[in-house]
Design an enzyme around this catalytic site. Structure first.
Site, PDB file in Angstrom:
ATOM      1  N   GLU A  84       0.724   3.726   6.764  1.00  0.00           N
ATOM      2  CA  GLU A  84      -0.066   2.515   6.793  1.00  0.00           C
ATOM      3  C   GLU A  84      -0.548   1.733   8.327  1.00  0.00           C
ATOM      4  O   GLU A  84      -0.628   0.759   8.422  1.00  0.00           O
ATOM      5  CB  GLU A  84       0.829   1.504   6.006  1.00  0.00           C
ATOM      6  CG  GLU A  84       1.032   1.708   4.643  1.00  0.00           C
ATOM      7  CD  GLU A  84       1.837   0.787   3.908  1.00  0.00           C
ATOM      8  OE1 GLU A  84       1.587   0.385   2.779  1.00  0.00           O
ATOM      9  OE2 GLU A  84       2.881   0.344   4.343  1.00  0.00           O
TER      10      GLU A  84
HETATM   11  C1  ACM Z   1       5.177   3.429   2.344  1.00  0.00           C
HETATM   12  O1  ACM Z   1       5.503   3.036   1.069  1.00  0.00           O
HETATM   13  N1  ACM Z   1       4.510   2.611   3.110  1.00  0.00           N
HETATM   14  C2  ACM Z   1       5.499   4.852   2.871  1.00  0.00           C
END
Ligand code: ACM
Length: 682
Positions: free
Chosen positions: A319
């Site tokens: 992310e």
């Molecule tokens: C995640 O759930 N950001 C790995």
């Protein structure tokens, strides 16, 4: 001829043998279900003379496991054991044999055989960890009649389907003490899980002590962190249970806490970083173009890798939207100079440098599936998590990674913080129907349940992990063909209660929360509601991460509710039977409706406070709907007016209140339609 022989074998496997296996599955509450189990006529009675001997005697793991086993067995049965362990060089009535001490890596052999006969029990394994797995099975075999406890005669031959059967715990969003971790490690071992993935850093805090970079603990932890000694203690504790520990230091994104302590590593100048209190994806990101970033990470890794003996080291990598990278001219110039076209390319540049640092320290880099880019070497391990559904039968990033030659672990489908049902998680098979070559199959190491803890404190974490994770553990250990949901749920009821022997609080803390909510009044009317309500699913409870902050209350009605409301599965089943055969199943449905119809009366007696008051419409509407249905089914009659009230009230119940949903809506609608078609006087 060959075809005929094969045909006979298939007949045998699907005919009487399968029938016998089904009967056995109904009889024993084993989880994960073993590869092969055969009954014999013997019965080993548990009495005070029961002893254990271990051959050879040099395994700390098996010794510790046997001590735990004896404690749980005597407590469960009430049998006072005279000795437990026999004097040296004597054989016990339970004899544990193994060939070697496990090195606790992914080559570890966890297979075992367990044979129960009248006077002796033999557990035989290649490694001491295999022996532990056999002991866990034996404890689950404990049975009784009115006069005695015993182990039924069986021969079990067992081995796991996947070598990586993990649970990730996020200790950044909310910190979880060593005690919480230890009890969960015990629970993991009881269902043969073997990897604890420790998510140690995120935007909301750095949870390990750093002596090299003390500001991490001083400025970015709220004082909630593990000392080196505590980390060693947890790793040793896990190791005794045959559980590997994989640390995760999440970089370059999810880095707000790092940058709160060391803003000079950030990608945006003149930016005030402070520990994040909300949940979500944030912009603060390490600067991958600066040498000091790599010096920092190398020094940090040098400091902490000795605490974690496992070969694998998780660098997160998820992310990162690269917003601060886009806003930084120096970083843009760096990208041009190094011919890095996208932020993915820049992150790969960063990851490859990290891999070299980790390799020097004897570690293998693992990261979330964002790290799988064309230039990432296949020595990296891909942790597949993305995609709404593609993980189910196609495998999503997992299958892609396996085909490209990466070792890979699946978490997509095992996000237990999404509060989805046991049935959902149990139905997710890591490989599904995808055809893989032998090598590709070997690349699929297994899976991990992920306990992200934005909405979880130490009071509630156990109820978010268990019992669902036991069903996931079965998916990782047992043959793929073990997939009978009803049978699994039956076994899980026993396994769930037995987790309490290990101090797991998933059942008892429900009452703890309700007592607190009611200022110690009678909680039975609220308990009734918890049995039909579930916390909102798939992050609807905390839409956009802005309802709850770190120090919001997690001692609310929604926190007392669990992903599988106790009465929902049974009621929904009863209703689906009722609409097909109302005569046969009306009593079952009425048994559910009666207490619900009376519950508002009990609820009304409570002295109100804001938390209880918020439940008023829910309690009232559940009672109203139940009363109308009860009356209609009992009298086989419903007036047009009552039908309309029924429909309106079900509609009201559909709307979430206090972050829970009523887990009966479809069944209530089915009953309402049934009443309309069959009981409404035209
Ligand atoms: C995640 O759930 N950001 C790995």
């Amino acid at each position: 001829m060959k075809k005929i022989i094969l045909f006979i074998l298939i007949i045998n496997l699907t005919g009487p043998l399968a029938f016998a296996q089904k009967a056995i599955a109904d009889k024993y509450d084993l989880m994960p279900w073993p590869k092969e189990i055969r009954e014999n006529q013997s019965k080993f009675v548990i009495d005070s003379n029961l002893t254990i001997s271990i051959h050879p005697e040099n395994s700390e793991r098996v010794h510790h496991g046997a001590v735990q086993f004896l404690r749980r067995l005597t407590d469960r049965t009430g049998v006072f054991l005279n000795e437990g362990f026999p004097v040296k060089n004597k054989k016990g009535s339970i004899q544990i044999h193994f060939d070697e001490i496990s090195k606790l890596n992914i080559q570890n052999d966890e297979s075992y055989t367990l044979e129960v006969s009248n006077a002796t029990i033999h557990i035989k394994a290649k490694t001491d960890v295999g022996a532990l797995r056999g002991l866990a099975t034996l404890l689950q075999l404990t049975a009784h009649n009115a006069s005695e406890y015993f182990f039924q005669g069986v021969k079990i031959t067992d081995a796991p389907r996947f070598v990586w059967r993990g649970l990730m715990i996020d200790v950044s969003r909310h910190f979880h003490s060593v005690e919480v971790l230890k009890r969960n490690l015990d629970a993991m071992a009881s269902v043969k899980m073997n990897v604890f993935h420790w998510h140690l850093t995120d935007d909301q805090g750095i949870r390990f002590e750093s002596k090299t970079y003390p500001k991490l603990t001083e400025l970015a932890s709220d004082g909630l962190f593990y000392t080196h000694e505590q980390i060693k203690d947890v790793v040793a504790y896990a190791g005794r249970l045959g559980i590997r520990v994989i640390p995760e230091i999440d970089v370059p994104g999810h880095a707000t806490a790092f940058l709160t302590a060391y803003p000079e590593l950030g990608s945006k100048d003149d930016y005030t970083y402070s520990i994040e209190r909300f949940s979500g994806v944030f912009d603060p990101t390490l600067n991958p173009t600066k040498d000091i970033t790599y010096t920092f990470l190398e020094n940090l890794f040098k400091e902490i890798t000795p605490l974690f003996p496992d070969d694998y080291f998780h660098i997160g990598g998820d992310e990162n939207e690269g917003k601060h990278w886009d806003e930084n001219e120096e970083i843009q110039k760096f990208k041009q100079k190094h011919n890095l076209k996208t932020n993915h390319d820049l992150q790969t540049y960063f990851n490859v440098k990290l891999e070299k640092i980790l390799n020097k320290l004897g570690k293998r880099l693992m990261g979330w599936d964002e790290i799988m880019t064309p230039d990432m070497p296949t020595t990296a391990v891909i942790h597949a998590w993305r995609g709404e559904n593609e993980g189910l039968t196609k495998g999503g990033a997992l299958i892609e990674a396996a085909k490209q030659g990466y070792q890979t672990v699946l978490s997509n489908g095992y996000y237990i913080d999404r509060m989805q049902s046991i049935a959902y998680h149990y139905g997710v098979d890591p490989i599904g129907d995808v055809k893989l070559t032998k090598q590709e199959r070997a690349n699929v190491l297994g899976g991990e349940a992920t306990m992200w803890s934005e909405l979880t404190t130490s009071v509630t974490i156990d109820s978010r992990i268990w019992p669902r994770t036991a069903a996931i553990a079965e998916r990782f250990w047992s043959p793929k063909s073990v997939n009978d949901l009803d049978n699994m749920k039956k076994r899980l009821e026993t396994v769930s209660v037995n987790l309490e022997e290990l101090g797991i609080t998933h059942i008892k803390n429900q009452a703890v929360i309700l007592r607190s909510m009611t200022n110690n009044q009678d909680i039975s009317s609220l308990l009734t509601l918890t049995k039909i309500c579930e916390p909102l699913k798939i992050y609807a409870r905390n839409e956009d991460g802005i309802e709850y902050k770190t120090y919001s209350s997690f001692n609310l009605f929604a926190d007392a509710c669990i992903a599988d409301a106790a009465d929902a599965y049974g009621f929904n089943k009863a209703v689906s039977n009722f609409v097909k055969d109302s005569k046969k199943y009306s009593n079952t449905v009425l048994e559910y409706l009666k207490p619900w119809s009376q519950n508002y009366q009990a609820f009304s007696q409570l002295e109100k406070n804001p938390k209880i008051n918020a439940l008023e419409p829910l309690s009232k509407n559940v009672a109203e709907v139940s009363k109308l249905l009860l009356e209609a089914i009992q009298t086989k009659n419903i007036t047009a007016k009552n039908l309309q009230t029924l429909k309106n009230t079900i509609e009201l119940l559909k709307a979430p209140v206090v972050d829970v949903e009523v887990a009966l809506i479809d069944a209530l609608n089915d009953l309402s339609h049934y009443c309309e078609s069959n009981y409404l006087k035209k």
